[in-house]
Design an enzyme around this catalytic site. Structure first.
Site, short mmCIF file in Angstrom:
data_model
loop_
_atom_site.label_atom_id
_atom_site.label_comp_id
_atom_site.label_asym_id
_atom_site.label_seq_id
_atom_site.Cartn_x
_atom_site.Cartn_y
_atom_site.Cartn_z
N GLU A 1 0.88 -1.17 0.00
CA GLU A 1 0.00 0.00 0.00
C GLU A 1 0.91 1.21 0.00
O GLU A 1 1.73 1.38 0.90
CB GLU A 1 -0.90 -0.05 1.24
CG GLU A 1 -2.00 1.00 1.22
CD GLU A 1 -1.70 2.14 2.16
OE1 GLU A 1 -1.31 3.22 1.65
OE2 GLU A 1 -1.83 1.97 3.37
N CYS B 1 -2.89 7.57 5.29
CA CYS B 1 -2.83 7.26 3.87
C CYS B 1 -4.15 7.57 3.17
O CYS B 1 -4.20 7.60 1.94
CB CYS B 1 -2.46 5.80 3.66
SG CYS B 1 -3.31 4.66 4.74
#
Length: 523
Positions: A264, A301
């Site tokens: 990720e 994020c």
């Protein structure tokens, strides 16, 4: 608590063979903390990977109930860490005690959630197609399938979540649930925290009689390449920068036996302001959006890094309101000095970029990050300009005004893959902009309506993933119970005598797991 040693964890033992050491830093003061942490030598990296490989046959053969007991024990050990642990994490990360306590609860909760998955048994994906000896023109053999862990997994700790995406975080929990021993590379930004959590994992492993080597941890800034390239490692979990994730992907692909990397990496998480919503509640949206951008100093994020709106008087007023709010936002301490340096460089790139206007935010000074608001010309997005599509990890966001609905669709088509996209809308907007949802489905992993993406629920339905560069593999998620799928692979048995089959595939279903038999689900 036990005394910090700064030694690597290998096969249930501590090891410190190398001369090179790392030091943690007080995130608020910049003080270098005295305790040294020994970077793993090449030999120690090899031994850690081999310890995980040695543990794998025993660990993967354990029942789901036995592994669930281990995960529950880890959760109990994490919850038992006291106020002194909270203080140590706060010293390393500048996170407030409430945030750390909440993140610890999320971390232990993830372990318990995967324990429930193991007891439920559906993760095994059992499918049985009985033989059809009379079928014409050819008989069908007896076929039975289930899923097993892929093997030892290398997990890289994340900077922004020192607990929930780190030592005993989501990737570690999913890999252990899948039956995969872990070699964890501690993040250099929170070394004390990593050791305290690793101690908790080891205590849980010993309490539940797990094989030595089920969990290993190594320190070092430059140990990742050797770990990823080690032939014992069969998959990688990573949360971090696009540059770091891509490097790991390339290393893994270049191995004699390529392995998957579930990384990720980068997302600007577009938030789309639709006209009726702005007209009805623009001032409230400005307040809510600013709070989302600066939450936790923007170190999420899923931080909304791009705001899109259709040209109108209401949008102009909204931008003025948002700039006024940003101008009053205080500076915040980031997790570590490296994060502050990266944030400062990202802000300066935007300031210097043609077509980008700085709207609000004080100049950088000292050890804290100043929230910043920018506005970019829409043509930069239409031209797929990389600077305006690059994540700036911290409390900043970029506004873009589009001419009309058609141009909004063009802009969205020009974006890279994202973790999230958010629609701020009223009922009238949904009908007027009906084409947005099918378009966003192709671009992101999670679509929100009238919420803000900073915050990821750990549950069955959550998707924390998305098309590249948000992740390296859009078919998975790093949050939620489906995260276990990344570390499992199917195995099929044809015409096997039942005595030789894994118990879960026996006709009597001794593990009582859900399974698909001759095309029909059985509880």
């Amino acid at each position: 608590m036990s005394q910090i040693q700064g030694h690597n964890y290998i096969g249930g033992q501590r090891s410190a063979e190398g001369d090179k050491v790392l030091h943690s830093v007080n995130a608020s003061s910049g003080e270098i903390l005295a305790q040294p942490f020994h970077e793993a030598t090449p030999d120690e990296i090899d031994r850690a990977a081999l310890a995980a490989q040695s543990a794998y046959p025993v660990y993967r053969s354990l029942s789901g109930e036995r592994r669930a007991q281990f995960l529950d024990a880890v959760a109990d050990e994490l919850d038992a860490l006291g106020d002194d642990f909270i203080a140590e994490v706060s010293r390393e990360t500048a996170l407030p005690a409430g945030r750390i306590q909440g993140e610890r609860a999320r971390t232990s909760g993830q372990m318990r959630l995967f324990a429930k998955v193991l007891r439920r048994g559906d993760y095994l994906g059992v499918r049985i197609d009985h033989a059809l000896p009379e079928r014409k023109p050819l008989p069908r053999p007896d076929l039975r399938q289930y899923r097993i862990g892929v093997g030892p997994v290398a997990v890289f700790g994340a900077s922004n979540f020192p607990l929930a995406f780190s030592t005993a975080g989501g990737d570690t929990a999913a890999a252990l649930a899948a039956g995969c021993p872990v070699v964890f590379k501690a993040h250099s930004g929170h070394l004390f925290t990593a050791e305290r959590v690793a101690d908790a994992v080891i205590r849980a492993a010993e309490r539940t009689a797990m094989p030595a080597g089920v969990f290993n941890m190594i320190y070092g800034d430059w140990v990742g390449e050797r770990l990823v390239k080690h032939p014992a490692i069969q998959a990688v979990g990573f949360t971090g920068s696009l540059r770091g994730g891509r490097a790991l992907c390339d290393m893994a692909a270049a191995r004699p036996q390529p392995i998957p990397v579930f990384a990720e990496m980068s997302s600007i998480n577009p938030l789309i302001l639709l006209p009726t919503a702005l007209a009805v509640r623009g001032r409230a949206i400005a307040t809510e959006l600013a709070a989302s951008v600066v939450l936790g100093a923007g170190q999420f994020c899923t931080n909304p890094g791009l705001v899109l709106g259709v040209k109108s008087a209401e949008l102009t007023a909204f931008v003025e309101q948002l700039a006024a709010i940003f101008g009053e936002e205080p500076a915040q301490t980031l997790l570590n000095p490296g994060g502050l340096a990266h944030y400062s460089k990202g802000v300066e790139r935007l300031r210097a970029h043609p077509g980008v206007e700085h709207l609000a935010g004080h100049p950088h000074s000292g050890r804290q990050a100043q929230p910043q608001l920018f506005k970019a010309d829409v043509q930069l997005l239409l031209d797929a300009d990389e600077v305006v599509q690059e994540e700036v990890f911290g409390p900043t966001t970029l506004l873009v005004e589009v001419a009309d609905q058609a141009q909004l669709l063009q802009v969205l088509n020009s974006l890279h893959g994202q973790l999230t996209a958010t629609l701020i809308a009223e009922p009238a907007d949904f009908s007027a902009f009906a084409e947005l949802t099918p378009l966003l489905e192709q671009k992101v992993g999670r679509i929100l309506v009238n919420g803000y993406p900073t915050g990821v629920e750990v549950c069955e339905a959550m998707v924390h993933g998305g098309p590249y560069p948000a992740t390296s593999d859009a078919r998975g998620t790093s949050v939620g119970t489906r995260a276990i799928d990344r570390f499992l692979r199917p195995v099929c048995f044809q015409n096997y005598p039942e005595a030789l089959l894994p118990e879960v595939l026996h006709e009597a279903n001794p593990w009582k797991v859900p399974r698909l038999v001759d095309g029909e689900w059985q509880a």
